[in-house]
Design a protein around this motif. Sequence first.
Motif, PDB file in Angstrom:
ATOM      1  N   UNK A  44       0.803  -1.263  -0.125  1.00 28.87           N
ATOM      2  CA  UNK A  44      -0.263  -0.197  -0.023  1.00 28.87           C
ATOM      3  C   UNK A  44       0.823   1.294  -0.116  1.00 28.87           C
ATOM      4  N   UNK A  45       2.116   1.165   1.093  1.00 24.98           N
ATOM      5  CA  UNK A  45       2.782   2.428   0.977  1.00 24.98           C
ATOM      6  C   UNK A  45       3.362   2.765  -0.480  1.00 24.98           C
ATOM      7  N   UNK A  46       3.794   1.709  -1.410  1.00 24.02           N
ATOM      8  CA  UNK A  46       4.522   2.077  -2.517  1.00 24.02           C
ATOM      9  C   UNK A  46       3.562   2.857  -3.321  1.00 24.02           C
ATOM     10  N   UNK A  47       2.133   2.429  -3.424  1.00 27.25           N
ATOM     11  CA  UNK A  47       1.330   3.238  -4.182  1.00 27.25           C
ATOM     12  C   UNK A  47       0.605   4.417  -3.697  1.00 27.25           C
ATOM     13  N   UNK A  48       0.512   4.380  -2.350  1.00 27.86           N
ATOM     14  CA  UNK A  48      -0.253   5.851  -1.777  1.00 27.86           C
ATOM     15  C   UNK A  48       0.825   6.626  -1.836  1.00 27.86           C
ATOM     16  N   UNK A  49       2.469   6.618  -1.639  1.00 28.88           N
ATOM     17  CA  UNK A  49       3.062   7.706  -1.755  1.00 28.88           C
ATOM     18  C   UNK A  49       3.285   8.497  -3.020  1.00 28.88           C
ATOM     19  N   UNK A  50       2.884   7.584  -4.222  1.00 27.39           N
ATOM     20  CA  UNK A  50       2.832   8.431  -5.555  1.00 27.39           C
ATOM     21  C   UNK A  50       1.749   9.583  -5.457  1.00 27.39           C
ATOM     22  N   UNK A  51       0.801   9.843  -4.437  1.00 28.78           N
ATOM     23  CA  UNK A  51       0.055  11.044  -4.179  1.00 28.78           C
ATOM     24  C   UNK A  51       0.813  12.022  -4.171  1.00 28.78           C
ATOM     25  N   UNK A  52       2.120  12.065  -3.313  1.00 30.73           N
ATOM     26  CA  UNK A  52       3.098  13.325  -3.275  1.00 30.73           C
ATOM     27  C   UNK A  52       3.447  13.557  -4.533  1.00 30.73           C
ATOM     28  N   UNK A  53       3.998  12.571  -5.175  1.00 29.69           N
ATOM     29  CA  UNK A  53       4.302  13.006  -6.761  1.00 29.69           C
ATOM     30  C   UNK A  53       3.287  13.586  -7.670  1.00 29.69           C
ATOM     31  N   UNK A  54       2.149  13.194  -7.304  1.00 29.66           N
ATOM     32  CA  UNK A  54       0.917  13.846  -7.920  1.00 29.66           C
ATOM     33  C   UNK A  54       1.009  15.135  -7.744  1.00 29.66           C
ATOM     34  N   UNK A  55       0.955  15.642  -6.492  1.00 27.91           N
ATOM     35  CA  UNK A  55       0.648  17.014  -6.187  1.00 27.91           C
ATOM     36  C   UNK A  55       2.122  17.757  -6.685  1.00 27.91           C
ATOM     37  N   UNK A  56       3.009  17.388  -6.879  1.00 20.88           N
ATOM     38  CA  UNK A  56       4.247  17.968  -7.544  1.00 20.88           C
ATOM     39  C   UNK A  56       3.987  18.200  -8.875  1.00 20.88           C
ATOM     40  N   UNK A  57       3.232  17.590  -9.599  1.00 19.44           N
ATOM     41  CA  UNK A  57       2.884  17.856 -11.008  1.00 19.44           C
ATOM     42  C   UNK A  57       1.907  18.971 -11.034  1.00 19.44           C
ATOM     43  N   UNK A  58       0.810  19.055 -10.177  1.00 17.44           N
ATOM     44  CA  UNK A  58       0.010  19.907 -10.023  1.00 17.44           C
ATOM     45  C   UNK A  58       0.400  21.258  -9.522  1.00 17.44           C
ATOM     46  N   UNK A  59       1.580  21.245  -8.828  1.00 21.90           N
ATOM     47  CA  UNK A  59       2.167  22.181  -8.143  1.00 21.90           C
ATOM     48  C   UNK A  59       2.999  23.229  -9.135  1.00 21.90           C
ATOM     49  N   UNK A  60       3.592  22.243  -9.758  1.00 22.75           N
ATOM     50  CA  UNK A  60       4.619  22.942 -11.106  1.00 22.75           C
ATOM     51  C   UNK A  60       3.865  23.440 -12.260  1.00 22.75           C
ATOM     52  N   UNK A  61       2.513  22.776 -12.497  1.00 19.53           N
ATOM     53  CA  UNK A  61       2.099  23.197 -13.702  1.00 19.53           C
ATOM     54  C   UNK A  61       0.577  23.948 -13.482  1.00 19.53           C
ATOM     55  N   UNK A  62       0.446  24.545 -12.274  1.00 23.44           N
ATOM     56  CA  UNK A  62      -0.949  24.806 -11.896  1.00 23.44           C
ATOM     57  C   UNK A  62      -1.603  25.525 -12.880  1.00 23.44           C
ATOM     58  N   UNK A  63      -0.930  26.489 -13.736  1.00 28.80           N
ATOM     59  CA  UNK A  63      -1.610  27.200 -14.813  1.00 28.80           C
ATOM     60  C   UNK A  63      -2.304  26.027 -15.852  1.00 28.80           C
ATOM     61  N   UNK A  64      -1.536  25.042 -16.109  1.00 26.13           N
ATOM     62  CA  UNK A  64      -2.230  24.032 -17.042  1.00 26.13           C
ATOM     63  C   UNK A  64      -3.501  23.630 -16.473  1.00 26.13           C
ATOM     64  N   UNK A  65      -3.466  23.335 -15.158  1.00 22.46           N
ATOM     65  CA  UNK A  65      -4.624  22.728 -14.588  1.00 22.46           C
ATOM     66  C   UNK A  65      -5.887  23.667 -14.217  1.00 22.46           C
ATOM     67  N   UNK A  66      -5.667  24.919 -14.109  1.00 16.97           N
ATOM     68  CA  UNK A  66      -6.367  25.776 -13.636  1.00 16.97           C
ATOM     69  C   UNK A  66      -6.761  27.009 -14.644  1.00 16.97           C
ATOM     70  N   UNK A  67      -5.604  27.121 -15.673  1.00 17.67           N
ATOM     71  CA  UNK A  67      -5.822  28.317 -16.405  1.00 17.67           C
ATOM     72  C   UNK A  67      -5.078  27.867 -17.729  1.00 17.67           C
ATOM     73  N   UNK A  68      -5.701  26.760 -18.482  1.00 18.56           N
ATOM     74  CA  UNK A  68      -5.071  26.341 -19.778  1.00 18.56           C
ATOM     75  C   UNK A  68      -4.873  27.142 -20.798  1.00 18.56           C
ATOM     76  N   UNK A  69      -3.842  26.770 -21.573  1.00 20.97           N
ATOM     77  CA  UNK A  69      -3.378  27.789 -22.671  1.00 20.97           C
ATOM     78  C   UNK A  69      -4.584  28.187 -23.563  1.00 20.97           C
ATOM     79  N   UNK A  70      -5.311  27.193 -23.884  1.00 15.09           N
ATOM     80  CA  UNK A  70      -6.485  27.365 -25.076  1.00 15.09           C
ATOM     81  C   UNK A  70      -7.131  28.626 -24.630  1.00 15.09           C
TER      82      UNK A  70
END
Length: 281
Positions: A44-70
């Motif tokens: 379970x640990x090896x899967x659940x800690x992927x959540x931290x990695x997910x947040x890193x993407x959202x943090x770095x690319x927040x404009x893509x997720x909340x203000x897309x280039x289109x």
Amino acid sequence: MTWIETIIIAIVEGLTEFLPVSSTGHMIITEGLLGMKSDAFLKAFTVIIQFGAILSVVCLYWRKFFYPEELKSNGQSWWQAIWRFYLKLIVGVIPAVIVGLLLDDFIDKNLGKVWVVAVMLIIGGVFMLFCDKWFNKGSEKTPLTYKRSFIIGIYQCIAALLPGTSRSMATIVGGMQQKLTRKAAAEFSFFLAVPTMFGATLKKLYDLVKDGGFSVLTEGNNLWVLIIGNVVAFVVAIAAIKFFINYVTKYGFSAFGWYRIIVGAIILLLPLFGVTLEMVD
């Protein structure tokens, strides 16, 4: 799990999740080197800690997720732009959802086999030595259509079926095969990881609850282990993503190919010297 084991595995997850070297494979190898016991919490640990990695993407690319280039390029409304962006992610993740539901037992059965990881590291490494030459014809003008998103999602399924393949490698190659640039393919790979990994985390939690084992997450210091693991994975993944985008845009994938071949070969040769990386059941 000890705190040292927690931090080491989380660092490995953060470093390798978005690089084309197989994060699952590296965590399996790391757990084997540490002599860790393969139990419900470790899986379970090896899967659940992927959540931290997910947040890193959202943090770095927040404009893509909340203000897309289109929104800036063609005057769409905010809701239209958001819908187009997320619908492409939904389309891209559909193949992984289907494969995960149909072949979950097969995936779990092969997940901990170190020899499978080693072989796929080598095969994938050889492929990466040539993928720049084969697929590096992308254009910045190539649009990411729903069809391209779905095809890239099919590539992602390969990684789910064979540990050691690398979800990142499969989706980036899929993007390049669809005429995206290396940078665009890598970034969409990161974006596609968010729903894919989030879904995998929820599925693992559901399985624990269904089997009556959810309490394993709160036993002893397990909850703190999960929190620390996610924080470490988040911080390390941010650094890894920044490095990878800059490096692959300039130099391509051959270095990662050689790395995979060397690591895979070492793993296959270790038993000749009496060293095994298989985890204890």
